[in-house]
Design a protein around this motif. Sequence first.
Motif, PDB file in Angstrom:
ATOM      1  N   UNK A   1      43.874  41.913  33.870  1.00 17.71           N
ATOM      2  CA  UNK A   1      42.538  41.660  34.314  1.00 17.71           C
ATOM      3  C   UNK A   1      42.040  41.214  34.536  1.00 17.71           C
ATOM      4  N   UNK A   2      41.177  39.990  34.858  1.00 18.26           N
ATOM      5  CA  UNK A   2      39.889  39.201  35.524  1.00 18.26           C
ATOM      6  C   UNK A   2      40.354  39.861  37.128  1.00 18.26           C
ATOM      7  N   UNK A   3      41.760  39.828  37.452  1.00 16.01           N
ATOM      8  CA  UNK A   3      41.194  40.650  39.034  1.00 16.01           C
ATOM      9  C   UNK A   3      41.420  41.434  38.902  1.00 16.01           C
ATOM     10  N   UNK A   4      41.071  42.950  38.118  1.00 16.16           N
ATOM     11  CA  UNK A   4      41.252  43.756  38.534  1.00 16.16           C
ATOM     12  C   UNK A   4      39.726  44.035  37.788  1.00 16.16           C
ATOM     13  N   UNK A   5      38.719  42.958  37.431  1.00 19.96           N
ATOM     14  CA  UNK A   5      37.222  43.108  37.352  1.00 19.96           C
ATOM     15  C   UNK A   5      36.633  43.055  38.487  1.00 19.96           C
ATOM     16  N   UNK A   6      37.192  41.105  38.995  1.00 19.93           N
ATOM     17  CA  UNK A   6      36.465  40.897  40.255  1.00 19.93           C
ATOM     18  C   UNK A   6      36.899  42.093  41.578  1.00 19.93           C
ATOM     19  N   UNK A   7      38.269  42.296  41.241  1.00 17.04           N
ATOM     20  CA  UNK A   7      38.214  43.607  42.190  1.00 17.04           C
ATOM     21  C   UNK A   7      36.462  44.652  42.017  1.00 17.04           C
ATOM     22  N   UNK A   8      36.558  45.175  41.251  1.00  7.48           N
ATOM     23  CA  UNK A   8      35.721  46.205  40.774  1.00  7.48           C
ATOM     24  C   UNK A   8      34.091  45.734  41.353  1.00  7.48           C
ATOM     25  N   UNK A   9      33.899  44.321  40.928  1.00  5.14           N
ATOM     26  CA  UNK A   9      32.750  44.145  41.495  1.00  5.14           C
ATOM     27  C   UNK A   9      32.343  43.972  42.690  1.00  5.14           C
ATOM     28  N   UNK A  10      33.521  43.296  43.758  1.00  5.54           N
ATOM     29  CA  UNK A  10      33.537  43.959  45.275  1.00  5.54           C
ATOM     30  C   UNK A  10      33.587  45.464  45.903  1.00  5.54           C
ATOM     31  N   UNK A  11      33.424  46.054  44.508  1.00  8.87           N
ATOM     32  CA  UNK A  11      33.913  47.520  44.869  1.00  8.87           C
ATOM     33  C   UNK A  11      35.409  48.609  44.982  1.00  8.87           C
ATOM     34  N   UNK A  12      36.030  47.771  44.661  1.00 16.24           N
ATOM     35  CA  UNK A  12      37.039  48.338  45.333  1.00 16.24           C
ATOM     36  C   UNK A  12      37.483  48.533  43.382  1.00 16.24           C
TER      37      UNK A  12
ATOM     38  N   UNK B   1      44.491  48.063  35.931  1.00 16.34           N
ATOM     39  CA  UNK B   1      44.842  46.797  35.621  1.00 16.34           C
ATOM     40  C   UNK B   1      46.973  46.702  35.901  1.00 16.34           C
ATOM     41  N   UNK B   2      47.065  47.790  35.332  1.00  9.24           N
ATOM     42  CA  UNK B   2      48.638  48.067  35.879  1.00  9.24           C
ATOM     43  C   UNK B   2      49.378  48.100  37.056  1.00  9.24           C
ATOM     44  N   UNK B   3      47.310  48.340  37.698  1.00 13.01           N
ATOM     45  CA  UNK B   3      48.136  48.896  39.219  1.00 13.01           C
ATOM     46  C   UNK B   3      47.962  47.160  39.824  1.00 13.01           C
ATOM     47  N   UNK B   4      47.028  46.233  39.559  1.00 12.24           N
ATOM     48  CA  UNK B   4      47.250  44.791  39.674  1.00 12.24           C
ATOM     49  C   UNK B   4      48.818  44.174  39.267  1.00 12.24           C
ATOM     50  N   UNK B   5      49.138  44.608  38.659  1.00 15.69           N
ATOM     51  CA  UNK B   5      50.358  43.889  37.559  1.00 15.69           C
ATOM     52  C   UNK B   5      51.314  44.465  39.111  1.00 15.69           C
ATOM     53  N   UNK B   6      51.688  45.870  39.677  1.00 15.30           N
ATOM     54  CA  UNK B   6      52.555  45.643  40.105  1.00 15.30           C
ATOM     55  C   UNK B   6      51.767  45.153  41.398  1.00 15.30           C
ATOM     56  N   UNK B   7      51.204  45.207  42.406  1.00 14.21           N
ATOM     57  CA  UNK B   7      51.139  44.887  43.169  1.00 14.21           C
ATOM     58  C   UNK B   7      51.034  43.075  43.479  1.00 14.21           C
TER      59      UNK B   7
END
Length: 475
Positions: A438-449, A453-459
């Motif tokens: 979830x933290x990674x998903x939020x940081x990516x969202x801040x970068x415009x992506x 969260x489940x996609x982050x887990x898959x990657x």
Amino acid sequence: MNAVGSTQRLELRQGPALTLTPELLQSIGLLQLSHLELCAFVEAELERNPLLQQAEVDAAPPVSSPASAPPASQVDGTGRLFPFVPARRREAAMAKGAGSSGGSIPGEAREDLEAVAAQPLSLAAHLDAQLALATADPVLRAIGHDLVHSLDEAGYLRDETDAVARRLGRPLADVEAALALVQSLDPPGIGARSLSECLSLQLRERGRLDRPMEILLARLDLVAKGDLAALARLCGLGEAELRARLAEIRRLDPKPGLAFSSAALDLLVPDVLVREDPAGGLAVELNPETLPRLLVDRSYYARVRPAARSEADRTFLTECLRSAQWLARSLDRRADTVLKVAAAIVRHQEAFIRQGADHLRPLTLRAIAEEVGLHESTISRVVANKALGTPRGTIALKLLFGAALTGTSGEAHAARAVQERIRRLVAAEEPGQALSDGDIARKLDEAGIRVARRTVAKYRETLRIPPVSRRRRPI
């Protein structure tokens, strides 16, 4: 009420159709071969055909293109010049063609056999060997051969069967029968068109594909969500039995072809090179290190054929000339096609080649197919087992393709570029401050992506990064 009459009539219509010939299959199959597989194939042809021989390595410069179609191949006094590998003695091939029987294997040939035996078996070779024993029908075998060489690395058939039928000029029923034959080969699950079909094939091979299993495989969406209550109602199973069946499904191999993934790309020998041209652009050329020369020796044919003593010898020589000419044309077309496709890929991914993984663009096989005017299955064959040599290193061509993720401002991001961002975020973690999905998903969202969260887990799993609970370190 007037009765509606019906009549029958026989019509003869004439129209173009593609005939499935061994030469056509050879031309299609050559596109998918890696450099090492191609060398082995041509080496066998050189051993068999006395009209093929090695040319001097420095006889022609590398074929190149500034992101455009390659120039025509050079022609010398004895025939057309094509890229390839050292030849064997023509006398040995002539003796073989005339029907002479051999004795002991010479030392050089024995070394060649040992080298071939030491090479890892590819998925296509593994399936072709079984296909030759599975049916004596030449049509089914030919279509099956085409299907085998259309499978992706995971062992799936991504082409629609009706599209294959149109491409080969065969009835759809023949293609379906050949696909059923391929799906009966080892490993179980090969030749599937979906994950559900892949798992079904494996369960059928084990005798475990009953009605409840069919329902579970038809509702993999519920399996992924873990909705046991809905699955239990659909299957009519108790919770214990349902969990046992789900555990059995999870033990299946969703990508059976990966067990035969070619080791050739582990070495990443580039088939195509990218370099800066004097004008500041990128020039694309075939790698001369992987392209020794092969030519068709017409002068040798002209000298030998009049001296042939029997009709069998003359027929053999004529067939050798026809085969050599077709092989030469097929190799020429292969080189042109590989260069044309690579140039189109480089045009799309120029920013990545110059600036790195963050600039990788979304790219599909269909987009390249439309740009170069080829079928999508042809692009798939060109990309398979090929590598691109760039200033940033050697990269498998298939890694330059990927789905698109939409950013917060509407721009598209390549999935592999997002994976690279995730990798860097994890690498930059401070002790005691590991990032959750979830933290990674939020940081990516801040970068415009925008990524779920489940996609982050898959990657993260694709990158083989352990979960946050296993990455936490004491301060």
